[in-house]
Motif scaffolding. Structure first.
Motif, PDB file in Angstrom:
ATOM      1  N   ASP A 141      -1.917  43.546 -13.170  1.00  0.00           N
ATOM      2  CA  ASP A 141      -2.791  42.599 -12.476  1.00  0.00           C
ATOM      3  C   ASP A 141      -2.057  41.328 -12.052  1.00  0.00           C
ATOM      4  O   ASP A 141      -2.481  40.654 -11.108  1.00  0.00           O
ATOM      5  CB  ASP A 141      -3.973  42.211 -13.367  1.00  0.00           C
ATOM      6  CG  ASP A 141      -4.964  43.349 -13.576  1.00  0.00           C
ATOM      7  OD1 ASP A 141      -4.919  44.320 -12.794  1.00  0.00           O
ATOM      8  OD2 ASP A 141      -5.762  43.272 -14.529  1.00  0.00           O
ATOM      9  N   ASN A 142      -0.983  40.987 -12.748  1.00  0.00           N
ATOM     10  CA  ASN A 142      -0.300  39.713 -12.501  1.00  0.00           C
ATOM     11  C   ASN A 142       1.046  39.839 -11.811  1.00  0.00           C
ATOM     12  O   ASN A 142       1.607  38.829 -11.377  1.00  0.00           O
ATOM     13  CB  ASN A 142      -0.114  38.969 -13.825  1.00  0.00           C
ATOM     14  CG  ASN A 142      -1.407  38.394 -14.370  1.00  0.00           C
ATOM     15  OD1 ASN A 142      -1.772  37.274 -14.037  1.00  0.00           O
ATOM     16  ND2 ASN A 142      -2.107  39.164 -15.196  1.00  0.00           N
ATOM     17  N   VAL A 143       1.584  41.063 -11.740  1.00  0.00           N
ATOM     18  CA  VAL A 143       2.872  41.286 -11.074  1.00  0.00           C
ATOM     19  C   VAL A 143       2.671  42.384 -10.036  1.00  0.00           C
ATOM     20  O   VAL A 143       2.612  43.574 -10.360  1.00  0.00           O
ATOM     21  CB  VAL A 143       3.974  41.679 -12.087  1.00  0.00           C
ATOM     22  CG1 VAL A 143       5.317  41.826 -11.376  1.00  0.00           C
ATOM     23  CG2 VAL A 143       4.076  40.647 -13.204  1.00  0.00           C
ATOM     24  N   GLU A 144       2.553  41.976  -8.798  1.00  0.00           N
ATOM     25  CA  GLU A 144       2.263  42.904  -7.702  1.00  0.00           C
ATOM     26  C   GLU A 144       3.426  43.863  -7.475  1.00  0.00           C
ATOM     27  O   GLU A 144       4.594  43.458  -7.524  1.00  0.00           O
ATOM     28  CB  GLU A 144       1.994  42.115  -6.430  1.00  0.00           C
ATOM     29  CG  GLU A 144       1.703  42.968  -5.215  1.00  0.00           C
ATOM     30  CD  GLU A 144       1.545  42.148  -3.947  1.00  0.00           C
ATOM     31  OE1 GLU A 144       1.303  42.743  -2.881  1.00  0.00           O
ATOM     32  OE2 GLU A 144       1.686  40.907  -4.026  1.00  0.00           O
ATOM     33  N   TYR A 145       3.093  45.135  -7.246  1.00  0.00           N
ATOM     34  CA  TYR A 145       4.136  46.102  -6.885  1.00  0.00           C
ATOM     35  C   TYR A 145       4.561  45.814  -5.456  1.00  0.00           C
ATOM     36  O   TYR A 145       3.765  45.925  -4.518  1.00  0.00           O
ATOM     37  CB  TYR A 145       3.625  47.539  -7.009  1.00  0.00           C
ATOM     38  CG  TYR A 145       4.731  48.560  -6.825  1.00  0.00           C
ATOM     39  CD1 TYR A 145       5.387  49.099  -7.923  1.00  0.00           C
ATOM     40  CD2 TYR A 145       5.133  48.971  -5.558  1.00  0.00           C
ATOM     41  CE1 TYR A 145       6.409  50.023  -7.771  1.00  0.00           C
ATOM     42  CE2 TYR A 145       6.157  49.879  -5.392  1.00  0.00           C
ATOM     43  CZ  TYR A 145       6.791  50.409  -6.501  1.00  0.00           C
ATOM     44  OH  TYR A 145       7.807  51.308  -6.336  1.00  0.00           O
ATOM     45  N   GLN A 146       5.827  45.436  -5.290  1.00  0.00           N
ATOM     46  CA  GLN A 146       6.314  45.022  -3.978  1.00  0.00           C
ATOM     47  C   GLN A 146       7.785  45.397  -3.850  1.00  0.00           C
ATOM     48  O   GLN A 146       8.641  44.843  -4.534  1.00  0.00           O
ATOM     49  CB  GLN A 146       6.123  43.509  -3.819  1.00  0.00           C
ATOM     50  CG  GLN A 146       6.420  42.973  -2.437  1.00  0.00           C
ATOM     51  CD  GLN A 146       6.163  41.476  -2.374  1.00  0.00           C
ATOM     52  OE1 GLN A 146       7.102  40.677  -2.381  1.00  0.00           O
ATOM     53  NE2 GLN A 146       4.898  41.095  -2.338  1.00  0.00           N
ATOM     54  N   THR A 147       8.088  46.353  -3.004  1.00  0.00           N
ATOM     55  CA  THR A 147       9.469  46.788  -2.826  1.00  0.00           C
ATOM     56  C   THR A 147      10.270  45.710  -2.110  1.00  0.00           C
ATOM     57  O   THR A 147       9.745  44.947  -1.296  1.00  0.00           O
ATOM     58  CB  THR A 147       9.538  48.088  -2.015  1.00  0.00           C
ATOM     59  OG1 THR A 147       8.927  47.883  -0.734  1.00  0.00           O
ATOM     60  CG2 THR A 147       8.804  49.218  -2.734  1.00  0.00           C
ATOM     61  N   GLY A 148      11.556  45.635  -2.445  1.00  0.00           N
ATOM     62  CA  GLY A 148      12.450  44.691  -1.788  1.00  0.00           C
ATOM     63  C   GLY A 148      12.417  43.291  -2.358  1.00  0.00           C
ATOM     64  O   GLY A 148      13.190  42.425  -1.924  1.00  0.00           O
ATOM     65  N   SER A 149      11.558  43.055  -3.338  1.00  0.00           N
ATOM     66  CA  SER A 149      11.434  41.701  -3.893  1.00  0.00           C
ATOM     67  C   SER A 149      12.392  41.449  -5.049  1.00  0.00           C
ATOM     68  O   SER A 149      12.639  40.299  -5.415  1.00  0.00           O
ATOM     69  CB  SER A 149       9.997  41.453  -4.365  1.00  0.00           C
ATOM     70  OG  SER A 149       9.615  42.406  -5.348  1.00  0.00           O
ATOM     71  N   THR A 150      12.935  42.523  -5.645  1.00  0.00           N
ATOM     72  CA  THR A 150      13.835  42.399  -6.791  1.00  0.00           C
ATOM     73  C   THR A 150      14.984  43.399  -6.650  1.00  0.00           C
ATOM     74  O   THR A 150      14.962  44.268  -5.776  1.00  0.00           O
ATOM     75  CB  THR A 150      13.091  42.676  -8.112  1.00  0.00           C
ATOM     76  OG1 THR A 150      12.484  43.983  -8.036  1.00  0.00           O
ATOM     77  CG2 THR A 150      12.010  41.635  -8.376  1.00  0.00           C
ATOM     78  N   GLY A 151      15.974  43.288  -7.548  1.00  0.00           N
ATOM     79  CA  GLY A 151      17.103  44.212  -7.558  1.00  0.00           C
ATOM     80  C   GLY A 151      17.358  44.721  -8.954  1.00  0.00           C
ATOM     81  O   GLY A 151      16.642  44.371  -9.903  1.00  0.00           O
ATOM     82  N   VAL A 152      18.406  45.524  -9.120  1.00  0.00           N
ATOM     83  CA  VAL A 152      18.670  46.139 -10.421  1.00  0.00           C
ATOM     84  C   VAL A 152      19.064  45.117 -11.479  1.00  0.00           C
ATOM     85  O   VAL A 152      18.962  45.384 -12.670  1.00  0.00           O
ATOM     86  CB  VAL A 152      19.758  47.235 -10.317  1.00  0.00           C
ATOM     87  CG1 VAL A 152      19.276  48.386  -9.450  1.00  0.00           C
ATOM     88  CG2 VAL A 152      21.063  46.653  -9.767  1.00  0.00           C
ATOM     89  N   SER A 153      19.516  43.931 -11.063  1.00  0.00           N
ATOM     90  CA  SER A 153      19.913  42.905 -12.035  1.00  0.00           C
ATOM     91  C   SER A 153      18.802  41.895 -12.319  1.00  0.00           C
ATOM     92  O   SER A 153      18.979  40.987 -13.130  1.00  0.00           O
ATOM     93  CB  SER A 153      21.160  42.166 -11.542  1.00  0.00           C
ATOM     94  OG  SER A 153      20.913  41.516 -10.306  1.00  0.00           O
ATOM     95  N   THR A 154      17.645  42.061 -11.681  1.00  0.00           N
ATOM     96  CA  THR A 154      16.519  41.156 -11.917  1.00  0.00           C
ATOM     97  C   THR A 154      15.985  41.338 -13.323  1.00  0.00           C
ATOM     98  O   THR A 154      15.753  42.463 -13.767  1.00  0.00           O
ATOM     99  CB  THR A 154      15.393  41.414 -10.907  1.00  0.00           C
ATOM    100  OG1 THR A 154      15.893  41.245  -9.575  1.00  0.00           O
ATOM    101  CG2 THR A 154      14.231  40.457 -11.122  1.00  0.00           C
ATOM    102  N   THR A 155      15.779  40.243 -14.046  1.00  0.00           N
ATOM    103  CA  THR A 155      15.251  40.343 -15.403  1.00  0.00           C
ATOM    104  C   THR A 155      13.726  40.455 -15.369  1.00  0.00           C
ATOM    105  O   THR A 155      13.078  40.099 -14.368  1.00  0.00           O
ATOM    106  CB  THR A 155      15.635  39.111 -16.239  1.00  0.00           C
ATOM    107  OG1 THR A 155      14.931  37.957 -15.733  1.00  0.00           O
ATOM    108  CG2 THR A 155      17.130  38.850 -16.181  1.00  0.00           C
ATOM    109  N   GLY A 156      13.163  40.916 -16.470  1.00  0.00           N
ATOM    110  CA  GLY A 156      11.723  40.999 -16.566  1.00  0.00           C
ATOM    111  C   GLY A 156      11.072  39.642 -16.401  1.00  0.00           C
ATOM    112  O   GLY A 156      10.032  39.502 -15.734  1.00  0.00           O
ATOM    113  N   GLU A 157      11.660  38.604 -17.011  1.00  0.00           N
ATOM    114  CA  GLU A 157      11.114  37.247 -16.907  1.00  0.00           C
ATOM    115  C   GLU A 157      11.141  36.753 -15.465  1.00  0.00           C
ATOM    116  O   GLU A 157      10.175  36.129 -14.996  1.00  0.00           O
ATOM    117  CB  GLU A 157      11.898  36.302 -17.817  1.00  0.00           C
ATOM    118  CG  GLU A 157      11.461  34.849 -17.745  1.00  0.00           C
ATOM    119  CD  GLU A 157      10.061  34.592 -18.269  1.00  0.00           C
ATOM    120  OE1 GLU A 157       9.499  33.521 -17.948  1.00  0.00           O
ATOM    121  OE2 GLU A 157       9.521  35.453 -18.999  1.00  0.00           O
TER     122      GLU A 157
END
Length: 274
Positions: A141-157
């Motif tokens: 509900d709080n973290v929208e599924y959105q391609t291209g917004s993050t990469g493999v090195s993006t942390t959960g935080e």
């Protein structure tokens, strides 16, 4: 359910490779509720060196990139039988002790935003599985599924703070939150048969938490369910880096382009009998 899988990864290099080696975690696990009927791997621009099972019981294949190669293609295909276990994998196995899945990693270290999400989770009187589903729902509900917004090195935080990410990020946030609640949790990479398409552009990721009395239980945060027979487990680990499909190093070249072609479909009964 019998699933047929075809997975091709293509690397193109900006210049010829002088030397390179790739670690492949592309072979599905032989595990509870999952039987590998056949699995084949073929290579262009590389050749197999050896294979082994790592500390997470992932089957790893090491391939050497051929000198002078400007492209490497890894093609996998096979058939897997799955059954519905409501996401329950069962008791812990592997060389790592259960407590290893309680410790933070760079990708799963909780910060202020993940702690805020934890505070929103309703503790269910029906037990830990229901509470973990509540956690999954809060993340979704709080973290929208959105391609291209993050990469493999993006942390959960980072993904939680941004409020957007993909299945990898959802899994990392869930793992970070579960470990903060003193619940062992791990990352899973694998395949998912989509109901609306056969061809896909990427493999899938979800999380598993260790629940007393049940063992490991899966949670697909991005889809809000526990894995069913449409899911194929390939690799597990403390985070994405332990379960990444392909990792490695190369000298004398920089990866210029990477493409993935993936098809997952159910094999009909008449096909199974041929």
């Amino acid at each position: 359910m019998r699933l047929s899988i075809r997975h091709t990864t293509r690397y193109r290099f900006a210049s010829p490779v002088a030397h390179g080696i790739q670690r492949l975690r592309l072979t599905p696990k032989e595990t509870q509720g999952q039987t590998i009927l056949e699995w084949n791997m073929e290579y262009e621009g590389a050749h197999e060196q050896l294979s082994y099972d790592d500390q997470n019981f992932n089957h790893v294949t090491l391939v050497a990139v051929e000198e002078g190669a400007t492209e490497v293609v890894v093609s996998c295909s096979g058939k897997v039988d799955t059954e519905d276990r409501a996401g329950v994998i069962g008791q812990h196995a592997g060389h790592l002790p259960l407590w290893a899945f309680l410790s933070e990693t760079t990708l799963t270290k909780p910060g202020p935003r993940i702690k805020q999400l934890i505070a929103k989770v309703e503790r269910s009187e029906e037990g830990m599985v229901h509470t973990l589903h509540n956690l999954s729902n809060v993340i979704r509900d709080n973290v929208e599924y959105q391609t291209g917004s993050t990469g493999v090195s993006t942390t959960g935080e980072e993904a939680a703070t941004e409020g957007a990410g993909v299945c990898q990020d959802h899994a990392h946030i869930f793992i970070a939150a579960a470990r903060s609640l003193d619940i062992p949790a791990r990352y899973v990479s694998g395949y998912l048969m989509m109901n609306d398409r056969i061809d896909q552009e990427a493999s899938h990721a979800w999380a598993e938490a260790y629940v007393q009395g049940l063992g490991w239980v899966g949670f697909d945060i991005s889809n809000g369910i526990s894995p069913d027979p449409r899911y194929v487990r390939v690799a597990t680990g403390r985070d994405y880096r332990d379960a990444a499909p392909i990792t490695g190093i190369s000298y004398g070249a920089v990866t210029e382009d990477l493409t993935v072609d993936l098809a997952v479909e159910q094999q009909m009964e008449e096909q199974q009998q041929q």
